[in-house]
Motif scaffolding. Sequence first.
Motif, PDB file in Angstrom:
ATOM      1  N   VAL A  97      40.694  36.882  51.345  1.00  0.00           N
ATOM      2  CA  VAL A  97      41.171  36.812  49.967  1.00  0.00           C
ATOM      3  C   VAL A  97      40.042  37.159  49.005  1.00  0.00           C
ATOM      4  N   ARG A  98      38.853  36.646  49.294  1.00  0.00           N
ATOM      5  CA  ARG A  98      37.705  36.955  48.427  1.00  0.00           C
ATOM      6  C   ARG A  98      37.386  38.454  48.470  1.00  0.00           C
ATOM      7  N   ILE A  99      37.504  39.051  49.650  1.00  0.00           N
ATOM      8  CA  ILE A  99      37.260  40.495  49.785  1.00  0.00           C
ATOM      9  C   ILE A  99      38.310  41.287  49.004  1.00  0.00           C
ATOM     10  N   MET A 100      39.564  40.855  49.077  1.00  0.00           N
ATOM     11  CA  MET A 100      40.637  41.540  48.348  1.00  0.00           C
ATOM     12  C   MET A 100      40.386  41.502  46.846  1.00  0.00           C
ATOM     13  N   GLN A 101      39.946  40.335  46.345  1.00  0.00           N
ATOM     14  CA  GLN A 101      39.655  40.246  44.912  1.00  0.00           C
ATOM     15  C   GLN A 101      38.430  41.087  44.542  1.00  0.00           C
ATOM     16  N   LYS A 102      37.426  41.056  45.392  1.00  0.00           N
ATOM     17  CA  LYS A 102      36.231  41.858  45.132  1.00  0.00           C
ATOM     18  C   LYS A 102      36.589  43.339  45.036  1.00  0.00           C
ATOM     19  N   ASN A 103      37.412  43.808  45.958  1.00  0.00           N
ATOM     20  CA  ASN A 103      37.814  45.214  45.954  1.00  0.00           C
ATOM     21  C   ASN A 103      38.693  45.543  44.753  1.00  0.00           C
TER      22      ASN A 103
ATOM     23  N   LYS B 110      33.566  46.771  41.313  1.00  0.00           N
ATOM     24  CA  LYS B 110      32.383  47.124  40.525  1.00  0.00           C
ATOM     25  C   LYS B 110      31.659  48.320  41.131  1.00  0.00           C
ATOM     26  N   SER B 111      31.264  49.268  40.281  1.00  0.00           N
ATOM     27  CA  SER B 111      30.439  50.388  40.740  1.00  0.00           C
ATOM     28  C   SER B 111      29.563  50.863  39.581  1.00  0.00           C
ATOM     29  N   GLU B 112      28.384  51.345  39.929  1.00  0.00           N
ATOM     30  CA  GLU B 112      27.437  51.845  38.940  1.00  0.00           C
ATOM     31  C   GLU B 112      27.402  53.361  39.020  1.00  0.00           C
ATOM     32  N   GLY B 113      27.462  54.000  37.853  1.00  0.00           N
ATOM     33  CA  GLY B 113      27.491  55.454  37.861  1.00  0.00           C
ATOM     34  C   GLY B 113      27.249  56.032  36.487  1.00  0.00           C
ATOM     35  N   LEU B 114      27.842  57.187  36.259  1.00  0.00           N
ATOM     36  CA  LEU B 114      27.588  57.953  35.050  1.00  0.00           C
ATOM     37  C   LEU B 114      28.911  58.272  34.359  1.00  0.00           C
TER      38      LEU B 114
ATOM     39  N   LYS C 199      37.099  48.760  38.609  1.00  0.00           N
ATOM     40  CA  LYS C 199      38.474  49.223  38.834  1.00  0.00           C
ATOM     41  C   LYS C 199      39.468  48.349  38.084  1.00  0.00           C
ATOM     42  N   LEU C 200      39.082  47.102  37.864  1.00  0.00           N
ATOM     43  CA  LEU C 200      39.948  46.150  37.172  1.00  0.00           C
ATOM     44  C   LEU C 200      40.359  46.699  35.820  1.00  0.00           C
TER      45      LEU C 200
END
Length: 809
Positions: A214-220, A224-228, A417-418
Amino acid sequence: MSYDFKSIEKKWQKYWEDNKLFKSTEISDKKKFYLLEMFPYPSGKLHMGHARNYVIGDTFARFLRMNGRNLLYPMGYDAFGLPAENAAIKNKIHPDKWTDECIKTMTEQQKKLGLSYDWDRLVITSKPEYYKWNQWVFTKFYEKGLAYKKLAPTNFCPKCETVLANEQVIDGKCWRCESEVEVKNLEQWFYKITDYAEELLADLNKLTGWPERVRIMQKNWIGKSEGLSVIFPVKNSAQKIEIFTTRPDTLFGVTFMAFAAEHPLVIELIKGTEKEAEIKKFINKIVVQKRITRLEDKEKEGIFLGKYAINPLTDEEIPIYVSNFVLMEYGTGAIMCVPAHDQRDFEFAKKYNIPIKEVIQSREQRTESRELKQAFVDEGIMVNSQQFNGLDSKDAISKISDYVEEKKLGKRVVHYKLRDWLISRQRYWGTPIPIIYCKKCGTVPVPENDSPVVLPTDVQFTGEGNPLAKSESFVNCKCPKCGGDARRETDTMDTFVDSSWYFERYCDPKQNKLPFDKKNISYWMPVDQYIGGIEHAVLHLLYSRFYTKALRDMGLLDCGEPFKNLLCQGMVIKDGFKMSKSKGNVVSVDDMVGKYGADTARLFVLFASPPERDLDWSDEGVRGSFRFLNKVWNLIVRGPKSEVRSHTIDENLERIKHLTIKKVTEDIKEFHFNTAIAAIMEFYNEINAHHLTPSQQLKNSIKTLVILLSPFAPHISEEMWRILGNSESILKEKWPVWDEKKLVQEKIIIAVQINGKLRGQIEIKTDAAEIEILEIAKSDDKIKKYLENKKIIKTIFVPKKLLNIVVGG
């Protein structure tokens, strides 16, 4: 002889209710425990698939009470939602009446199962005394900037003139009239959950009592991602396309752009063009597809918008498409596509004859030019990238990012993504959004002293349009600021709003000045144990976490996480499918209770499978549980049969009693109900097997047996408790505690065979040597006569079970 479960169950259900044994209070010297199952949607009669969830919780509740915890264990109903409105359309009945009838039926069934809820704390989300606080929170969110309105795409049926939920779209058509569904951008209300994205992600590490999946599902889901972030201008237009990429090293290789079908800029770009109708048709087809379908590994589809963007690094014109593989939830809903270095982009480019530009080559196989057979997705050396040629692609990521920021073409960002939570629903049966629109004053929240905004009753449920929008008594109102003519917002709130804080309302359900009193909420929250299905892993649980954090920041409560521990129970499977009305494979709670009794129903669903796993329904398993309860009943009613007993038998029974107490206690704490019940069954067999004469050890063992059984089968246990001579409810009895010293067996009884034939039994110490055991056997009056004038050839000893003496003439 079968026990009369019908009269026994009615008797004890009335006793519990009359004596208010399940009532919760904040005034107690006991340690608090807040236990909760996800509250149900009142859709009609319960089946055993539903009942499993409640029985798991109730068993634990009874165990906790007997272990001296001050327990909050409430129940309520998630009563707003689409099914009630559909029932109103189909059956010509008001949703409120239909919902109340369903709640009445479900409450009766839950009480039949012996569920020990504190019914005084009942919460029904469709009642104004509850949803007024949805409106109160909305207004507070609006004041803080957490509630706002913007354009968003919806599923729209042009014939019914109504917005459709995703589940109302079947194969791209309206569920009611089967018209083709189209996409329509409407102004809709959102909650700004993204303000809490980082905290929601970071605090997952604190939730050690949650299943890891469940924690993995919420994390996904938060993603979060770092980019440009890079801006691509649209050719011959003032419009600009913002994209997010984690691969700045591929920016020179962009050869096309792709929009999600839901992106609002798409409609603006095609407005008035010759391709507008064709593209809208394609968009409608894509948007109504389920999200998971669009992510599946299948052929990608797209359509050219007739527009071009400009790559800000190369000034090249690149075509703009709408594609089925782009989701609004990812990045900005628009992506740059680099077919040379992304396989999905590569396949799309091949299909639509889009150029493929290689900008990274393998360190080992560098060539001037080549036709790629597939995308090169590994690290390598930069080519065709101007001043960055020859760099390692890994190093180029930061250097190109620096360049983009220096030239003000974009900037480094952290992306999630959220997406913000769209709470608007164009339906009647939900919480009215407390907003008034005035031509002079603009958007005005409904003042607190005019709350709640109550749903009107002068509405018609035709399935066409939003009933609220057609109610003149509701829509037309006065502006609270200037007193002029105004109109109300006709959207209602997503029902996930109702379920995002109901557990907090349980802490103070009669409060009429605030959603809840801080003193009460501080005593009970967080929920110590939450129980519900894995299907709620993301939306409900994530929204509830957001709500709790936002209410904390408003000073209403102190805790930042609503649920300390989480148990996700499995499904009930019958005939190979999940038990459901649509499959026609349900087992009714009423039928089960009527035929076998609530205790049998409870015992079976707890014994047949561990709670977190799926349970295969078995009629024979039900009958087996019924037989076991009758065996225990007959033991209590008739008492044990007489037989000469030894001191060792009493000691052995005492040891088994303490072993059973330990096993059952530890298993219940871990929700291993099936193995706890198995231990109780073995304990019963041990008591019953010896046909013992009355003794204090036997009486204590029978008493313990009934106590251990009581959380699982409470009605029959209460009745047996009375038969055993007790005047108080078994719920008031303290849970037994095992004695570690009595778990060790000092003496045992073993069988003695002579040449393989049973000749007697002897009592030995558990650590006795084999020669010592033989001497005890030789001195036993029953056995020694078989040894007279015989020569002992050898002995065969099976530890703790038997001694076989082989003799010869």
